[in-house]
Design a protein around this motif. Structure first.
Motif, PDB file in Angstrom:
ATOM      1  N   VAL A  74       0.850  -1.194   0.000  1.00  0.00           N
ATOM      2  CA  VAL A  74       0.000   0.000   0.000  1.00  0.00           C
ATOM      3  C   VAL A  74       0.884   1.243   0.000  1.00  0.00           C
ATOM      4  O   VAL A  74       1.783   1.377   0.827  1.00  0.00           O
ATOM      5  N   THR A  75       0.625   2.140  -0.953  1.00  0.00           N
ATOM      6  CA  THR A  75       1.401   3.378  -1.040  1.00  0.00           C
ATOM      7  C   THR A  75       0.671   4.559  -0.423  1.00  0.00           C
ATOM      8  O   THR A  75       1.302   5.500   0.035  1.00  0.00           O
ATOM      9  N   SER A  76      -0.670   4.508  -0.405  1.00  0.00           N
ATOM     10  CA  SER A  76      -1.453   5.569   0.222  1.00  0.00           C
ATOM     11  C   SER A  76      -2.865   5.057   0.474  1.00  0.00           C
ATOM     12  O   SER A  76      -3.307   4.087  -0.128  1.00  0.00           O
ATOM     13  N   VAL A  77      -3.568   5.743   1.384  1.00  0.00           N
ATOM     14  CA  VAL A  77      -4.943   5.371   1.727  1.00  0.00           C
ATOM     15  C   VAL A  77      -5.809   6.617   1.662  1.00  0.00           C
ATOM     16  O   VAL A  77      -5.479   7.646   2.255  1.00  0.00           O
ATOM     17  N   ASP A  78      -6.916   6.512   0.930  1.00  0.00           N
ATOM     18  CA  ASP A  78      -7.931   7.562   0.871  1.00  0.00           C
ATOM     19  C   ASP A  78      -9.123   7.048   1.662  1.00  0.00           C
ATOM     20  O   ASP A  78      -9.911   6.241   1.170  1.00  0.00           O
ATOM     21  N   ASN A  79      -9.233   7.472   2.927  1.00  0.00           N
ATOM     22  CA  ASN A  79     -10.271   6.983   3.820  1.00  0.00           C
ATOM     23  C   ASN A  79     -11.523   7.848   3.670  1.00  0.00           C
ATOM     24  O   ASN A  79     -11.609   8.943   4.216  1.00  0.00           O
ATOM     25  N   GLN A  80     -12.490   7.330   2.910  1.00  0.00           N
ATOM     26  CA  GLN A  80     -13.737   8.060   2.681  1.00  0.00           C
ATOM     27  C   GLN A  80     -14.876   7.481   3.504  1.00  0.00           C
ATOM     28  O   GLN A  80     -16.054   7.715   3.207  1.00  0.00           O
ATOM     29  N   LEU A  81     -14.551   6.743   4.551  1.00  0.00           N
ATOM     30  CA  LEU A  81     -15.588   6.153   5.400  1.00  0.00           C
ATOM     31  C   LEU A  81     -16.346   7.243   6.140  1.00  0.00           C
ATOM     32  O   LEU A  81     -15.765   8.230   6.582  1.00  0.00           O
ATOM     33  N   THR A  82     -17.644   7.046   6.271  1.00  0.00           N
ATOM     34  CA  THR A  82     -18.473   7.958   7.055  1.00  0.00           C
ATOM     35  C   THR A  82     -18.874   7.238   8.335  1.00  0.00           C
ATOM     36  O   THR A  82     -18.995   6.016   8.373  1.00  0.00           O
ATOM     37  N   VAL A  83     -19.075   7.998   9.400  1.00  0.00           N
ATOM     38  CA  VAL A  83     -19.441   7.430  10.688  1.00  0.00           C
ATOM     39  C   VAL A  83     -20.960   7.357  10.799  1.00  0.00           C
ATOM     40  O   VAL A  83     -21.650   8.359  10.636  1.00  0.00           O
ATOM     41  N   GLN A  84     -21.443   6.132  11.052  1.00  0.00           N
ATOM     42  CA  GLN A  84     -22.857   5.903  11.293  1.00  0.00           C
ATOM     43  C   GLN A  84     -22.971   4.930  12.461  1.00  0.00           C
ATOM     44  O   GLN A  84     -22.834   3.725  12.280  1.00  0.00           O
ATOM     45  N   PRO A  85     -23.212   5.469  13.656  1.00  0.00           N
ATOM     46  CA  PRO A  85     -23.302   4.608  14.847  1.00  0.00           C
ATOM     47  C   PRO A  85     -24.427   3.586  14.749  1.00  0.00           C
ATOM     48  O   PRO A  85     -25.363   3.725  14.055  1.00  0.00           O
TER      49      PRO A  85
END
Length: 85
Positions: A74-85
Motif C-alpha cells: 500500500v502506497t497511500s490510503v484515501d479513507n472516505q468512510l463515514t461514521v454511522q453509529p
C-alpha cells in the motif's frame, strides 16, 4: 513488440498486486469486531487504497485507515468512510 509485451506484463502484475492488497485489507477488516468488511468497499489501484462505506465510530474509521495502510504494497490510503453509529 518486446516492449509492448513487457508493458502488458507489468500492467498484469500491477493488477494482481492490487487484487492481493484488496484481499489483504478485506481480511484484516473482517477480523475487527467493530468493522464489517461487508459495509466497507475497498478499491486498490497502483497501491493506492480507497475505503468507502460506513464505520460505527470515529475511532473505528481511523483504525480502518491504519489497518489498510499497514498492508504490504500500500502506497497511500484515501479513507472516505463515514461514521454511522
Amino acid at each position: 513488440i518486446r516492449q509492448e509485451a513487457r508493458t502488458a506484463g507489468a500492467e498484469a502484475s500491477d493488477k494482481v498486486a492490487d487484487a492481493a492488497i484488496t484481499a489483504s485489507v478485506n481480511a484484516d477488516l473482517a477480523k475487527d469486531n467493530d468493522l464489517s468488511a461487508l459495509r466497507i468497499d475497498v478499491d486498490t489501484s497502483n497501491g493506492h487504497v480507497t475505503l468507502k462505506g460506513t464505520a460505527p465510530s470515529d475511532a473505528a474509521r481511523e483504525r480502518a485507515g491504519r489497518m489498510a495502510g499497514s498492508v504490504k504494497g500500500v502506497t497511500s490510503v484515501d479513507n472516505q468512510l463515514t461514521v454511522q453509529p
